[in-house]
Design a protein around this motif. Structure first.
Motif, mmCIF file in Angstrom:
data_model
loop_
_atom_site.group_PDB
_atom_site.id
_atom_site.type_symbol
_atom_site.label_atom_id
_atom_site.label_comp_id
_atom_site.label_asym_id
_atom_site.label_seq_id
_atom_site.Cartn_x
_atom_site.Cartn_y
_atom_site.Cartn_z
ATOM 1 N N SER A 52 1.007 -1.061 -0.174
ATOM 2 C CA SER A 52 -0.025 0.003 -0.116
ATOM 3 C C SER A 52 0.796 1.206 0.020
ATOM 4 O O SER A 52 0.509 2.318 0.128
ATOM 5 C CB SER A 52 -1.195 -0.006 1.196
ATOM 6 N N ALA A 53 2.170 0.893 -0.202
ATOM 7 C CA ALA A 53 2.790 2.373 -0.268
ATOM 8 C C ALA A 53 2.637 3.224 -1.651
ATOM 9 O O ALA A 53 2.458 2.453 -2.823
ATOM 10 C CB ALA A 53 4.505 1.911 -0.085
ATOM 11 N N TYR A 54 2.994 4.295 -1.699
ATOM 12 C CA TYR A 54 2.888 5.175 -2.782
ATOM 13 C C TYR A 54 4.440 5.654 -2.773
ATOM 14 O O TYR A 54 5.186 5.896 -1.788
ATOM 15 C CB TYR A 54 2.191 6.595 -2.518
ATOM 16 N N VAL A 55 5.143 5.191 -3.810
ATOM 17 C CA VAL A 55 6.536 5.327 -4.136
ATOM 18 C C VAL A 55 6.905 6.150 -5.242
ATOM 19 O O VAL A 55 6.234 5.922 -6.465
ATOM 20 C CB VAL A 55 7.269 3.985 -4.318
ATOM 21 N N THR A 56 7.811 7.257 -5.029
ATOM 22 C CA THR A 56 8.026 8.220 -6.323
ATOM 23 C C THR A 56 9.427 7.554 -6.443
ATOM 24 O O THR A 56 10.566 7.695 -5.682
ATOM 25 C CB THR A 56 8.210 9.564 -5.749
ATOM 26 N N LEU A 57 9.714 7.214 -7.809
ATOM 27 C CA LEU A 57 11.094 6.847 -8.346
ATOM 28 C C LEU A 57 11.513 7.767 -9.389
ATOM 29 O O LEU A 57 10.641 8.726 -9.887
ATOM 30 C CB LEU A 57 10.832 5.524 -9.032
ATOM 31 N N GLU A 58 12.788 7.964 -9.295
ATOM 32 C CA GLU A 58 13.367 8.599 -10.599
ATOM 33 C C GLU A 58 14.142 7.579 -11.407
ATOM 34 O O GLU A 58 14.860 6.570 -11.044
ATOM 35 C CB GLU A 58 14.373 9.656 -10.059
ATOM 36 N N ASP A 59 14.016 7.666 -12.876
ATOM 37 C CA ASP A 59 14.969 6.790 -13.681
ATOM 38 C C ASP A 59 16.259 7.343 -13.963
ATOM 39 O O ASP A 59 16.563 8.541 -13.325
ATOM 40 C CB ASP A 59 14.090 6.425 -14.825
ATOM 41 N N PRO A 96 10.421 11.455 -13.008
ATOM 42 C CA PRO A 96 9.618 11.087 -11.888
ATOM 43 C C PRO A 96 8.711 10.040 -12.313
ATOM 44 O O PRO A 96 8.018 10.103 -13.358
ATOM 45 C CB PRO A 96 9.156 11.991 -11.124
ATOM 46 N N LEU A 97 8.482 8.900 -11.503
ATOM 47 C CA LEU A 97 7.237 7.993 -11.781
ATOM 48 C C LEU A 97 6.847 7.632 -10.216
ATOM 49 O O LEU A 97 7.621 7.256 -9.429
ATOM 50 C CB LEU A 97 8.132 6.730 -12.515
ATOM 51 N N GLN A 98 5.942 7.737 -10.145
ATOM 52 C CA GLN A 98 4.909 7.555 -8.880
ATOM 53 C C GLN A 98 3.972 6.356 -9.018
ATOM 54 O O GLN A 98 3.222 6.261 -9.931
ATOM 55 C CB GLN A 98 4.123 8.628 -8.423
ATOM 56 N N LEU A 99 4.202 5.313 -8.152
ATOM 57 C CA LEU A 99 3.425 4.013 -8.123
ATOM 58 C C LEU A 99 2.883 3.831 -6.644
ATOM 59 O O LEU A 99 3.305 4.371 -5.832
ATOM 60 C CB LEU A 99 4.388 3.138 -8.331
ATOM 61 N N ARG A 100 1.829 2.851 -6.759
ATOM 62 C CA ARG A 100 1.471 2.550 -5.488
ATOM 63 C C ARG A 100 1.390 1.009 -5.669
ATOM 64 O O ARG A 100 0.816 0.253 -6.283
ATOM 65 C CB ARG A 100 -0.149 3.028 -5.348
ATOM 66 N N ILE A 101 1.691 0.328 -4.482
ATOM 67 C CA ILE A 101 1.840 -1.231 -4.452
ATOM 68 C C ILE A 101 0.474 -1.641 -3.896
ATOM 69 O O ILE A 101 0.189 -1.276 -2.725
ATOM 70 C CB ILE A 101 3.018 -1.552 -3.833
ATOM 71 N N ILE A 131 8.739 7.812 -0.255
ATOM 72 C CA ILE A 131 7.632 6.783 0.323
ATOM 73 C C ILE A 131 6.736 7.456 1.023
ATOM 74 O O ILE A 131 7.130 8.258 2.068
ATOM 75 C CB ILE A 131 8.680 5.777 0.914
ATOM 76 N N ASP A 132 5.689 7.071 0.806
ATOM 77 C CA ASP A 132 4.631 7.591 1.444
ATOM 78 C C ASP A 132 3.365 6.713 1.788
ATOM 79 O O ASP A 132 2.990 5.808 0.930
ATOM 80 C CB ASP A 132 3.815 8.838 0.772
#
Length: 168
Positions: free
Chosen positions: A97-104, A109-114, A162-163
């Motif tokens: 359930s984490a919201y994760v912001t990634l950088e390539d 930026p790429l924001q995902l939620r698991i 991470i949020d």
């Protein structure tokens, strides 16, 4: 060549509180609204006479089978799922359930939620906990580097944020 395909695994039995509510709402809609309406339409079509050539009757019966199949699936799935409605004890790491912001590598930026496999939504960037990207992210912390095998080759990402937002 055989047409046999092994059955798909049901995936990780986790779901967020909002995802579980969506499944319950769908089940309620099917059982209390759609099924009675289709049942009424089938009974009206059956009253018209010859059922073998009655398209409304045949289509209605098919719709009832589909609705009943989905209702059975939802009931079984909701029983098997574990609702995760609390953030983890260590919010500095990536978990369910984490919201994760990634950088390539290019700094994009790429924001995902698991989320669980029942909640996947590519438009909202919700990915399954069973996906390769989520598997690579689980347990990682801020500024960790992850390497993910993508169709175009390996991709490198860095965890920028991470949020854990409260699910409503």
């Amino acid at each position: 060549m055989s047409r046999y395909r092994p059955p798909r695994s049901a995936g990780t039995p986790l779901i967020t509180a909002s995802g579980a509510q969506r499944l319950r709402d769908e089940l309620d809609e099917l059982w209390r609204v759609k099924r009675p309406a289709v049942t009424q339409a089938v009974s009206e079509a059956a009253a018209l006479g010859d059922r073998s050539e009655n398209a409304e009757y045949i289509y209605g019966k098919k719709m009832l089978r589909e609705i009943d199949s989905r209702v059975r699936f939802l009931r079984k799935r909701l029983e098997a799922l574990k609702v995760v409605d609390q953030p983890p004890s260590d919010p500095s790491k990536v978990y369910f359930s984490a919201y994760v912001t990634l950088e390539d590598e290019d700094g994009k930026p790429l924001q995902l939620r698991i989320v669980g496999p029942d909640e996947i939504d590519p438009k909202q960037q919700h990915i399954s906990i069973d996906s390769p990207m989520a598997r690579a992210l689980l347990g990682k912390t801020l500024d960790d580097e992850i390497c993910v095998q993508a169709p175009g080759g390996e991709r490198l990402y860095w965890i920028a944020a991470i949020d854990y937002r409260v699910d409503r």
